[in-house]
Design a protein around this motif. Structure first.
Motif: not given
Length: 196
Positions: A57-61
């Protein structure tokens, strides 16, 4: 008074040599000891097949991977030199909400200038069932646009002591906007188990 002879000299030299050799063996025995065949054959080698999903998971919070090094402006279209630290979930099924079985922890970097081939240095640290607390170490090349990639297992801990084998990776989802990926792994690992 008894006469000191060559024989007495040889006996004294032999005793001194024996004591010094015995002392050296004790000192060396603390540092290094050969394992006998009787100990080695207590557990037979077996091969285990593991199947799980890796979520990068590269993006997001709350990303599970972050860039830790690399050029600020790479002349390569593929990001040559970018280096990432990861702590990715390993799950039983392809959805990130499925049962967690471990974590993929380590580093990967873009190690090629003409394509996207990663150098993977990671541990699969398992948290489920009889593998809880055991790990497998991977070190190898991952050409991410190949359908199936093979990476060598170079070691392990716990149940996977003296591990060797290979891991097959197949990307099942990739989000070009965020960089998030879900990768299916089939791992074939030969090992002796925790008791040696």
């Amino acid at each position: 008074m008894a006469k000191f002879t060559i024989f007495h000299s040889l006996v004294i030299n032999f005793i001194i040599f024996s004591i010094s050799t015995f002392h050296a063996n004790i000192v060396n025995g603390i540092f290094c000891e050969e394992v006998t065949d009787a100990i080695a054959i207590k557990r037979e080698e077996k091969t285990t097949h593991l199947h799980f999903y890796f979520h990068d998971i590269v993006g997001g919070q709350k990303p599970s991977v972050v860039k830790i090094a690399g050029p600020s402006n790479s002349s390569s279209a593929y990001g040559f030199g970018a280096t990432m630290m990861m702590d990715d979930a390993l799950t039983e099924g392809p959805e990130i909400s499925s049962k967690l079985v471990g974590r993929a922890q380590g580093i990967y970097g873009i190690a090629a200038q003409e394509d996207v081939s990663l150098l993977m240095v990671m541990n699969f640290a398992f948290t489920e069932g009889s593998y809880n607390g055991s790990s497998i170490s991977i070190l190898g090349r991952n050409p991410v646009f190949n359908d199936v990639r093979e990476m060598p297992i170079v070691g392990g801990s716990g149940v996977f002591r003296l591990a060797r084998g290979y891991a097959l990776a197949h990307t099942i989802r990739f989000d070009y906007k965020t960089g998030d990926a879900t990768v299916e792994y089939h791992v074939y690992v030969s090992h002796y188990g925790a008791e040696l």
